[in-house]
Design a protein around this motif. Structure first.
Motif, PDB file in Angstrom:
ATOM      1  N   PRO A 243      28.971  -6.369  32.524  1.00 57.53           N
ATOM      2  CA  PRO A 243      29.084  -6.236  31.064  1.00 57.53           C
ATOM      3  C   PRO A 243      30.538  -6.319  30.614  1.00 57.53           C
ATOM      4  O   PRO A 243      31.420  -5.690  31.206  1.00 57.53           O
ATOM      5  CB  PRO A 243      28.502  -4.855  30.775  1.00 57.53           C
ATOM      6  CG  PRO A 243      27.587  -4.583  31.942  1.00 57.53           C
ATOM      7  CD  PRO A 243      28.249  -5.236  33.129  1.00 57.53           C
ATOM      8  N   GLY A 244      30.804  -7.112  29.605  1.00 57.36           N
ATOM      9  CA  GLY A 244      32.155  -7.245  29.070  1.00 57.36           C
ATOM     10  C   GLY A 244      32.993  -8.278  29.790  1.00 57.36           C
ATOM     11  O   GLY A 244      34.073  -8.642  29.321  1.00 57.36           O
ATOM     12  N   SER A 245      32.507  -8.777  30.947  1.00 61.00           N
ATOM     13  CA  SER A 245      33.279  -9.754  31.720  1.00 61.00           C
ATOM     14  C   SER A 245      33.059 -11.152  31.150  1.00 61.00           C
ATOM     15  O   SER A 245      31.980 -11.480  30.661  1.00 61.00           O
ATOM     16  CB  SER A 245      32.845  -9.719  33.182  1.00 61.00           C
ATOM     17  OG  SER A 245      33.468 -10.765  33.904  1.00 61.00           O
ATOM     18  N   LYS A 246      34.062 -11.992  31.210  1.00 66.44           N
ATOM     19  CA  LYS A 246      33.956 -13.379  30.768  1.00 66.44           C
ATOM     20  C   LYS A 246      33.708 -14.336  31.927  1.00 66.44           C
ATOM     21  O   LYS A 246      33.548 -15.534  31.720  1.00 66.44           O
ATOM     22  CB  LYS A 246      35.248 -13.787  30.041  1.00 66.44           C
ATOM     23  CG  LYS A 246      35.460 -13.048  28.732  1.00 66.44           C
ATOM     24  CD  LYS A 246      36.695 -13.564  28.027  1.00 66.44           C
ATOM     25  CE  LYS A 246      36.903 -12.847  26.692  1.00 66.44           C
ATOM     26  NZ  LYS A 246      38.108 -13.359  25.989  1.00 66.44           N
ATOM     27  N   LYS A 247      33.645 -13.777  33.155  1.00 63.85           N
ATOM     28  CA  LYS A 247      33.457 -14.633  34.325  1.00 63.85           C
ATOM     29  C   LYS A 247      31.976 -14.983  34.477  1.00 63.85           C
ATOM     30  O   LYS A 247      31.133 -14.133  34.733  1.00 63.85           O
ATOM     31  CB  LYS A 247      33.961 -13.933  35.581  1.00 63.85           C
ATOM     32  CG  LYS A 247      33.857 -14.821  36.810  1.00 63.85           C
ATOM     33  CD  LYS A 247      34.395 -14.130  38.051  1.00 63.85           C
ATOM     34  CE  LYS A 247      34.285 -15.047  39.259  1.00 63.85           C
ATOM     35  NZ  LYS A 247      34.793 -14.406  40.497  1.00 63.85           N
ATOM     36  N   ILE A 248      31.664 -16.255  34.341  1.00 62.18           N
ATOM     37  CA  ILE A 248      30.281 -16.734  34.476  1.00 62.18           C
ATOM     38  C   ILE A 248      29.941 -16.817  35.961  1.00 62.18           C
ATOM     39  O   ILE A 248      30.625 -17.501  36.732  1.00 62.18           O
ATOM     40  CB  ILE A 248      30.110 -18.122  33.834  1.00 62.18           C
ATOM     41  CG1 ILE A 248      30.467 -18.081  32.350  1.00 62.18           C
ATOM     42  CG2 ILE A 248      28.694 -18.638  34.030  1.00 62.18           C
ATOM     43  CD1 ILE A 248      29.593 -17.177  31.532  1.00 62.18           C
ATOM     44  N   ASN A 249      28.900 -16.088  36.369  1.00 64.14           N
ATOM     45  CA  ASN A 249      28.523 -16.152  37.783  1.00 64.14           C
ATOM     46  C   ASN A 249      27.012 -16.257  38.018  1.00 64.14           C
ATOM     47  O   ASN A 249      26.541 -16.143  39.148  1.00 64.14           O
ATOM     48  CB  ASN A 249      29.068 -14.938  38.546  1.00 64.14           C
ATOM     49  CG  ASN A 249      28.618 -13.630  37.906  1.00 64.14           C
ATOM     50  OD1 ASN A 249      27.804 -13.617  36.991  1.00 64.14           O
ATOM     51  ND2 ASN A 249      29.184 -12.519  38.387  1.00 64.14           N
ATOM     52  N   ARG A 250      26.263 -16.462  36.947  1.00 59.97           N
ATOM     53  CA  ARG A 250      24.812 -16.633  37.084  1.00 59.97           C
ATOM     54  C   ARG A 250      24.351 -17.830  36.252  1.00 59.97           C
ATOM     55  O   ARG A 250      24.905 -18.120  35.194  1.00 59.97           O
ATOM     56  CB  ARG A 250      24.067 -15.384  36.590  1.00 59.97           C
ATOM     57  CG  ARG A 250      24.240 -14.184  37.497  1.00 59.97           C
ATOM     58  CD  ARG A 250      23.276 -14.263  38.661  1.00 59.97           C
ATOM     59  NE  ARG A 250      23.399 -13.126  39.556  1.00 59.97           N
ATOM     60  CZ  ARG A 250      22.620 -12.910  40.599  1.00 59.97           C
ATOM     61  NH1 ARG A 250      21.652 -13.758  40.868  1.00 59.97           N
ATOM     62  NH2 ARG A 250      22.796 -11.867  41.371  1.00 59.97           N
ATOM     63  N   ILE A 251      23.318 -18.494  36.753  1.00 60.96           N
ATOM     64  CA  ILE A 251      22.785 -19.654  36.056  1.00 60.96           C
ATOM     65  C   ILE A 251      21.270 -19.721  36.282  1.00 60.96           C
ATOM     66  O   ILE A 251      20.764 -19.291  37.321  1.00 60.96           O
ATOM     67  CB  ILE A 251      23.447 -20.968  36.553  1.00 60.96           C
ATOM     68  CG1 ILE A 251      23.002 -22.162  35.697  1.00 60.96           C
ATOM     69  CG2 ILE A 251      23.135 -21.223  38.018  1.00 60.96           C
ATOM     70  CD1 ILE A 251      23.786 -23.431  35.985  1.00 60.96           C
ATOM     71  N   ARG A 252      20.564 -20.201  35.281  1.00 61.05           N
ATOM     72  CA  ARG A 252      19.147 -20.497  35.461  1.00 61.05           C
ATOM     73  C   ARG A 252      18.815 -21.747  34.651  1.00 61.05           C
ATOM     74  O   ARG A 252      19.549 -22.122  33.725  1.00 61.05           O
ATOM     75  CB  ARG A 252      18.263 -19.332  35.026  1.00 61.05           C
ATOM     76  CG  ARG A 252      18.214 -19.052  33.533  1.00 61.05           C
ATOM     77  CD  ARG A 252      17.247 -17.913  33.248  1.00 61.05           C
ATOM     78  NE  ARG A 252      17.210 -17.588  31.817  1.00 61.05           N
ATOM     79  CZ  ARG A 252      16.482 -16.593  31.313  1.00 61.05           C
ATOM     80  NH1 ARG A 252      15.741 -15.827  32.117  1.00 61.05           N
ATOM     81  NH2 ARG A 252      16.497 -16.364  30.020  1.00 61.05           N
ATOM     82  N   PHE A 253      17.707 -22.377  35.001  1.00 55.60           N
ATOM     83  CA  PHE A 253      17.350 -23.661  34.394  1.00 55.60           C
ATOM     84  C   PHE A 253      16.019 -23.556  33.652  1.00 55.60           C
ATOM     85  O   PHE A 253      15.086 -22.897  34.121  1.00 55.60           O
ATOM     86  CB  PHE A 253      17.238 -24.745  35.475  1.00 55.60           C
ATOM     87  CG  PHE A 253      18.530 -25.048  36.155  1.00 55.60           C
ATOM     88  CD1 PHE A 253      19.380 -26.026  35.655  1.00 55.60           C
ATOM     89  CD2 PHE A 253      18.910 -24.362  37.306  1.00 55.60           C
ATOM     90  CE1 PHE A 253      20.577 -26.314  36.282  1.00 55.60           C
ATOM     91  CE2 PHE A 253      20.108 -24.646  37.941  1.00 55.60           C
ATOM     92  CZ  PHE A 253      20.943 -25.622  37.428  1.00 55.60           C
ATOM     93  N   ARG A 254      15.973 -24.236  32.517  1.00 54.12           N
ATOM     94  CA  ARG A 254      14.724 -24.423  31.784  1.00 54.12           C
ATOM     95  C   ARG A 254      14.246 -25.844  32.042  1.00 54.12           C
ATOM     96  O   ARG A 254      15.034 -26.788  31.970  1.00 54.12           O
ATOM     97  CB  ARG A 254      14.916 -24.188  30.281  1.00 54.12           C
ATOM     98  CG  ARG A 254      15.209 -22.730  29.945  1.00 54.12           C
ATOM     99  CD  ARG A 254      15.115 -22.448  28.459  1.00 54.12           C
ATOM    100  NE  ARG A 254      15.314 -21.024  28.200  1.00 54.12           N
ATOM    101  CZ  ARG A 254      14.349 -20.106  28.267  1.00 54.12           C
ATOM    102  NH1 ARG A 254      13.101 -20.489  28.582  1.00 54.12           N
ATOM    103  NH2 ARG A 254      14.599 -18.835  28.029  1.00 54.12           N
TER     104      ARG A 254
END
Length: 462
Positions: A243-254
């Motif tokens: 929470p509050g972090s700007k580091k993107i470390n997760r992804i999911r696809f639609r």
């Protein structure tokens, strides 16, 4: 040979025939679908580049066509290279691709992802490909028994179309397609650690650790090519775990599957009319068209036409009482066809029914003629009797008083008169020459009686 073995052999023969017919055209230009049911176990394998993935696909396709597990598979090298869309004649590079495929391991474990493994957890590590040999225009390869068991086993699987995967030119487009394919039905994948995704093709440069560089150089081009070349439309979402972090470390696809019918019409123009019959006349749905696409290699145009004719034949016989589309899919799956004996039987039955109908029509026409003749005679008789009653009445009305009284007296005592008076419930003593014509029914019968008395005179007059 059982049905599964027969179907596998047929698919293998047809794919080889298709290779021979295409005369140098790559597999991704095929208008027939070539693929196999791939186990979901093989979708997220790390360290596998584009060419080694294609090598594994070709080998597993060949194994999937043969339900009997073999120690070694031996096929024509040019055919194998066509399956993996390998156009180069550089044997050194091909050997390098094979060795890369042999180096990749697959791990299977029951350890939950949120804790460290223990000695009691089950864990297996196995090579995707065993021994491979090339010589004299042939390629022989061995698939480890554990892997082979999963290729031909009953576990959850998805359809892998080699005509689609062969079109990808980027490692990430292929890796993304592999990952999302089993989730196409659900429309959404689970959240995935970006570091896991970065490991799919092997080692990347340091800049890939920053999401903006990874997105620009690998992620966006990969998604774009999936959307352009495959049967899926893909979009992605990202997030930061902290929470509050700007580091993107997760992804999911639609994921959204494209219109199967439109895709088949575009890829198989020679089958355009046949596919429209399936959609418009029989109302096949997307799931049924997906099944046809998956079996397109051995469900040929001829076989589809045969299933259409069979379903129409049974419809005309009144044998299809529920879903014509479902019945057609059964006919297609089981290769049902109308035999010549059945066709001949129907022709004979139709000719017999036609002859019987002609006889029935003739009988009906004769009966109708007789009925018309009888009706005409009845009408003539009624007209004659009405005329006779009129003549009798006219004679009575024109007669003198004595004659009128005598006619009434004679009618009242006659058997005919007594019966009529009794039926009409009339008193004979109350009748006279002045009131006998006042009762309409009695007047008619009385007129007939009078005519009978004067009939000889009428004949003489005529």
């Amino acid at each position: 040979m059982d049905d599964q073995a027969g179907q596998g052999a047929t698919s293998a023969q047809m794919s080889l025939q298709l290779f021979e017919d295409m005369s140098g055209q790559p597999i991704d230009e095929s208008t027939k679908e070539i693929g196999f049911k791939r186990n979901n176990l093989f979708v997220a394998i790390s360290g596998l580049g584009l060419a080694p993935r294609r090598f594994i696909d070709a080998a597993y396709f060949i194994a999937a066509q043969d339900p009997a597990q073999r120690d070694y598979y031996d096929v024509d090298l040019n055919y194998f290279k066509w399956l993996m869309r390998y156009d180069s004649r550089n044997v050194r590079h091909l050997r390098s691709v094979i060795k890369d495929a042999q180096r990749v391991l697959i791990e299977v474990t029951d350890t939950p992802p949120d804790r460290a493994p223990t000695e009691d957890d089950r864990w297996v590590s196995e090579q995707l490909m065993g021994t491979v040999g090339i010589g004299k225009g042939r390629i022989q390869f061995r698939i480890p028994p554990l892997i082979l068991r999963h290729i031909t086993g009953p576990e959850k699987h998805h359809w892998l179309n080699l005509c689609i995967t062969a079109a990808f030119t980027q490692t990430y487009s292929r890796a993304i397609y592999d990952y999302v394919l089993p989730h196409a039905h659900d429309g959404l994948t689970d959240w995935l650690d970006l570091d896991v995704m970065r490991s799919w093709p092997g080692k990347l440069g340091k800049s890939a650790s920053e999401f903006k560089h990874f997105r620009q150089k690998y992620l966006e081009p990969g998604v774009k090519q999936v959307n352009e070349l495959s049967d899926l439309d893909v979009a992605y979402e990202t997030r930061a775990d902290t929470p509050g972090s700007k580091k993107i470390n997760r992804i999911r696809f639609r994921i959204k599957r494209k219109d199967t019918v439109a895709s088949m019409l575009a890829r198989q123009p020679e089958s355009h009319d046949l596919l429209l019959i399936l959609r418009n006349e029989f109302g096949l749905d997307t799931k049924q068209f997906d099944a046809i696409a998956q079996h397109r290699l051995d469900w040929t145009d001829e076989r589809i036409q045969q299933a259409i004719e069979y379903t129409r034949f049974r419809l005309n016989q009144g044998k299809v009482t529920k879903s014509p589309a479902g019945y057609l899919m059964q006919a297609l799956s089981h290769n049902w066809r109308v035999s010549e004996a059945e066709r001949k039987m129907v022709v004979i039955q139709e000719e017999r029914a036609k002859a019987e109908n002609m006889v029935a029509t003739a009988k009906s026409a004769a009966s109708e003629t007789v009925a018309k003749s009888v009706a005409q005679r009845d009408q003539e008789a009624r007209e004659r009797m009405n005329n006779e009653v009129r003549l009798g009445r006219e004679h009575f009305e024109a007669a003198d008083d004595k004659t009128r009284k005598d006619l009434v007296r004679l009618y009242v005592v006659s058997a005919q008169g007594k019966l009529t008076l009794k039926r009409l419930q009339l008193d004979a003593s109350a009748l006279s020459d002045g009131n006998i014509l006042g009762h309409s029914d009695l007047a008619w019968y009385f007129g007939q009686f009078v005519f009978g008395r004067i009939k000889p005179q009428v004949r003489v007059a005529r």
